[in-house]
Design an enzyme around this catalytic site. Structure first.
Site, PDB file in Angstrom:
ATOM      1  N   ARG A  49       0.850  -1.203   0.000  1.00  0.00           N
ATOM      2  CA  ARG A  49       0.000   0.000   0.000  1.00  0.00           C
ATOM      3  C   ARG A  49       0.882   1.249   0.000  1.00  0.00           C
ATOM      4  O   ARG A  49       0.630   2.199  -0.719  1.00  0.00           O
ATOM      5  CB  ARG A  49      -0.947   0.022   1.204  1.00  0.00           C
ATOM      6  CG  ARG A  49      -1.648   1.366   1.321  1.00  0.00           C
ATOM      7  CD  ARG A  49      -2.829   1.434   2.286  1.00  0.00           C
ATOM      8  NE  ARG A  49      -2.849   0.495   3.353  1.00  0.00           N
ATOM      9  CZ  ARG A  49      -2.168   0.622   4.512  1.00  0.00           C
ATOM     10  NH1 ARG A  49      -1.415   1.680   4.735  1.00  0.00           N
ATOM     11  NH2 ARG A  49      -2.251  -0.313   5.429  1.00  0.00           N
ATOM     12  N   TYR A 102     -15.124  17.706 -15.387  1.00  0.00           N
ATOM     13  CA  TYR A 102     -15.488  16.293 -15.510  1.00  0.00           C
ATOM     14  C   TYR A 102     -16.593  15.958 -14.503  1.00  0.00           C
ATOM     15  O   TYR A 102     -16.521  16.373 -13.344  1.00  0.00           O
ATOM     16  CB  TYR A 102     -14.243  15.440 -15.262  1.00  0.00           C
ATOM     17  CG  TYR A 102     -14.502  13.960 -15.265  1.00  0.00           C
ATOM     18  CD1 TYR A 102     -14.747  13.291 -16.455  1.00  0.00           C
ATOM     19  CD2 TYR A 102     -14.510  13.237 -14.082  1.00  0.00           C
ATOM     20  CE1 TYR A 102     -15.001  11.933 -16.456  1.00  0.00           C
ATOM     21  CE2 TYR A 102     -14.758  11.876 -14.079  1.00  0.00           C
ATOM     22  CZ  TYR A 102     -15.006  11.225 -15.265  1.00  0.00           C
ATOM     23  OH  TYR A 102     -15.258   9.881 -15.262  1.00  0.00           O
ATOM     24  N   ASP A 174      -5.961  19.072 -14.331  1.00  0.00           N
ATOM     25  CA  ASP A 174      -6.317  17.747 -14.836  1.00  0.00           C
ATOM     26  C   ASP A 174      -5.890  17.706 -16.304  1.00  0.00           C
ATOM     27  O   ASP A 174      -6.468  18.377 -17.153  1.00  0.00           O
ATOM     28  CB  ASP A 174      -7.832  17.532 -14.685  1.00  0.00           C
ATOM     29  CG  ASP A 174      -8.273  16.132 -15.113  1.00  0.00           C
ATOM     30  OD1 ASP A 174      -7.607  15.527 -15.963  1.00  0.00           O
ATOM     31  OD2 ASP A 174      -9.318  15.671 -14.606  1.00  0.00           O
ATOM     32  N   LYS A 199      -7.177   6.763 -19.476  1.00  0.00           N
ATOM     33  CA  LYS A 199      -7.403   7.309 -20.809  1.00  0.00           C
ATOM     34  C   LYS A 199      -6.133   7.165 -21.660  1.00  0.00           C
ATOM     35  O   LYS A 199      -5.678   6.060 -21.857  1.00  0.00           O
ATOM     36  CB  LYS A 199      -7.901   8.751 -20.682  1.00  0.00           C
ATOM     37  CG  LYS A 199      -8.969   8.952 -19.580  1.00  0.00           C
ATOM     38  CD  LYS A 199     -10.270   8.215 -19.842  1.00  0.00           C
ATOM     39  CE  LYS A 199     -11.184   8.136 -18.608  1.00  0.00           C
ATOM     40  NZ  LYS A 199     -11.503   9.389 -17.953  1.00  0.00           N
TER      41      LYS A 199
HETATM   42  C1  LIG Z   1     -12.037   9.830 -16.712  1.00  0.00           C
HETATM   43  C2  LIG Z   1     -11.666  11.164 -16.167  1.00  0.00           C
HETATM   44  C3  LIG Z   1     -11.478  11.368 -14.781  1.00  0.00           C
HETATM   45  C4  LIG Z   1     -11.738  10.293 -13.757  1.00  0.00           C
HETATM   46  O1  LIG Z   1     -10.849   9.234 -13.870  1.00  0.00           O
HETATM   47  P1  LIG Z   1     -11.209   7.714 -13.482  1.00  0.00           P
HETATM   48  O2  LIG Z   1      -9.974   6.982 -13.837  1.00  0.00           O
HETATM   49  O3  LIG Z   1     -12.404   7.323 -14.284  1.00  0.00           O
HETATM   50  O4  LIG Z   1     -11.525   7.710 -12.020  1.00  0.00           O
HETATM   51  C5  LIG Z   1     -11.076  12.626 -14.369  1.00  0.00           C
HETATM   52  N1  LIG Z   1     -10.892  13.633 -15.242  1.00  0.00           N
HETATM   53  C6  LIG Z   1     -11.086  13.481 -16.566  1.00  0.00           C
HETATM   54  C7  LIG Z   1     -10.850  14.630 -17.467  1.00  0.00           C
HETATM   55  C8  LIG Z   1     -11.472  12.253 -17.072  1.00  0.00           C
HETATM   56  O5  LIG Z   1     -11.675  12.107 -18.390  1.00  0.00           O
END
Ligand SMILES: *Cc1c(COP(=O)(O)O)cnc(C)c1O
Length: 388
Positions: A49, A102, A174, A199
């Site tokens: 962890r 998001y 982000d 992604k």
């Molecule tokens: C998918 C996404 C998230 C969240 O990520 P997860 O891996 O699904 O928890 C946050 N910000 C953006 C821009 C995203 O596309």
């Protein structure tokens, strides 16, 4: 920090680092625990962890790619966002976030604020009056998403960081929509970068994961402490797969962008396509900023279907090479209907305020042959045109 180009870092991380057998590709460490050399002597790793060699290798690679001092790989992107607010915000603190952020981020900030964990203010960050008024409230963090989801609005990160810093706030970006290959927020003045590695970074739609990278070394240590404290860290196997995906990030991003540009050109010729949202278009309000702060325009795009809702249904259902699915950044092309899918947690009023109409469709352009993708769009538009 590495002096190599980003694509090289992505390919070479951990290669030839195995001292046991000289394996070219680093092995995966699937262990929950590690033996102590002797009583009272703490090993480098004691429990997975808090630390795991496979996960740490991925964290170091991503931190290097973003120009950070250190990163923590989390179980998903949302866990990385939750880690940031857990580590940094107290009940009297304020976070400023974009009103079109998001959906999961919106839900997380909203729910935790309603519980009294901290305060949140959602604003249109491209409105200078709203931004100045919000910064006057002395926020601790300004949360930024650029380009935004699903309308690809662009924020000038460098200018915003200067303004936020003058107000005593730290900035977290982000960077999921572009990956570090196309944008490096820390170089533009940001203090933190978050990715949903689900992604583009993993890129194969077979892992959910996240990372939180800090510009400052002390902060990186603080964040790592919190990640262990609240149990936000990701699984070694996920880290292994993500590291495997990361190696082709340079090649994939180049091809995603090439395919995206072809699709964009095609969409501009079809009568059923209304407004298109993509920063590469000269008429896009964020075009000049994107051209300056990004190394590419990315391959996420959205457009209004200029027809009835029935036509939109026919179009989406007729597509064979664009899967109707949430998420993005994988090798396969996806189509999403934000108002009923990714952004359904937002009320109708919140959607309207963010500019998300029921006619809006979002494409994640994948790595199929672009002509096949165009042919698929063409046949679906033809069926939709007949549907009225
Ligand atoms: C998918 C996404 C998230 C969240 O990520 P997860 O891996 O699904 O928890 C946050 N910000 C953006 C821009 C995203 O596309």
């Amino acid at each position: 920090m590495s002096d190599k180009q980003l694509a090289t870092i992505a390919v070479r991380t951990g290669i030839e680092s195995d001292s046991q057998h000289n394996a070219v590709v680093p092995p995966i460490y699937l262990t929950s625990t590690y033996s102590f050399p002797k009583l009272g002597e703490l090993p480098q790793y004691d429990y997975s962890r808090s630390g795991n060699p496979t996960r740490n290798m991925l964290a170091d690679a991503l931190s290097d790619l973003e120009g950070g001092a250190g990163g923590v790989v989390t179980s998903c992107g949302t866990a990385a966002i939750n880690l940031l607010v857990s580590a940094l915000l107290s009940p009297d603190d304020l976070i400023i976030a974009p009103h079109d952020c998001y959906g999961g981020t919106y839900r997380l900030f909203n729910t935790r604020a309603n519980k009294g964990d901290f305060n949140v203010l959602f604003i249109d960050q491209s409105d200078p009056v709203a931004l100045t008024q919000a910064l006057a409230k002395k926020p601790k963090i300004v949360w930024v998403e650029t380009p935004s989801n699903p309308l690809l609005r662009v924020i000038d990160v460098e200018a915003l960081c200067k303004q936020a810093k003058a107000a005593g706030a730290q900035v977290a970006v982000d960077n999921t929509f572009l990956s570090p290959l196309l944008q490096q927020p820390i170089k533009l003045g940001a203090d933190f970068v978050v990715h949903s590695t689900t992604k583009y970074i993993n890129g194969h739609s077979d892992v959910v994961g996240g990372v939180l990278i800090s510009k400052d070394a002390d902060q990186a240590e603080n964040i790592a402490w919190w990640a262990n404290c609240i149990g936000a860290t990701g699984a070694p196997f996920d880290a292994y797969l993500t590291l495997r995906g990361l190696r082709t990030l340079g090649a994939r991003m180049r091809m995603h962008e090439e395919n995206g540009a072809e699709i964009l050109k095609y969409l501009q010729t079809n009568a059923l396509v209304g407004q298109i949202y993509h920063p590469s278009l000269p008429e896009h309000p964020g075009h000049d900023i994107a051209a300056r702060q990004q190394k590419g325009f990315g391959s996420m795009l959205s457009f209004e279907l200029a027809g009835t809702y029935r036509q939109l249904e026919v179009f989406v259902e007729a597509l064979k090479l664009f899967s109707l699915a949430e998420s993005l950044g994988g090798t396969e092309s996806l189509i999403a209907h934000p108002s009923s899918m990714t952004h359904r947690a937002m009320s109708d009023e919140a959607q309207a305020e963010a500019g998300i109409k029921t006619s809006l469709l979002r494409l994640s352009v994948g790595l199929e042959d672009p002509q096949d993708l165009i042919n698929d769009l063409e046949q679906a538009f033809t069926l939709a045109a007949e549907a009225v």
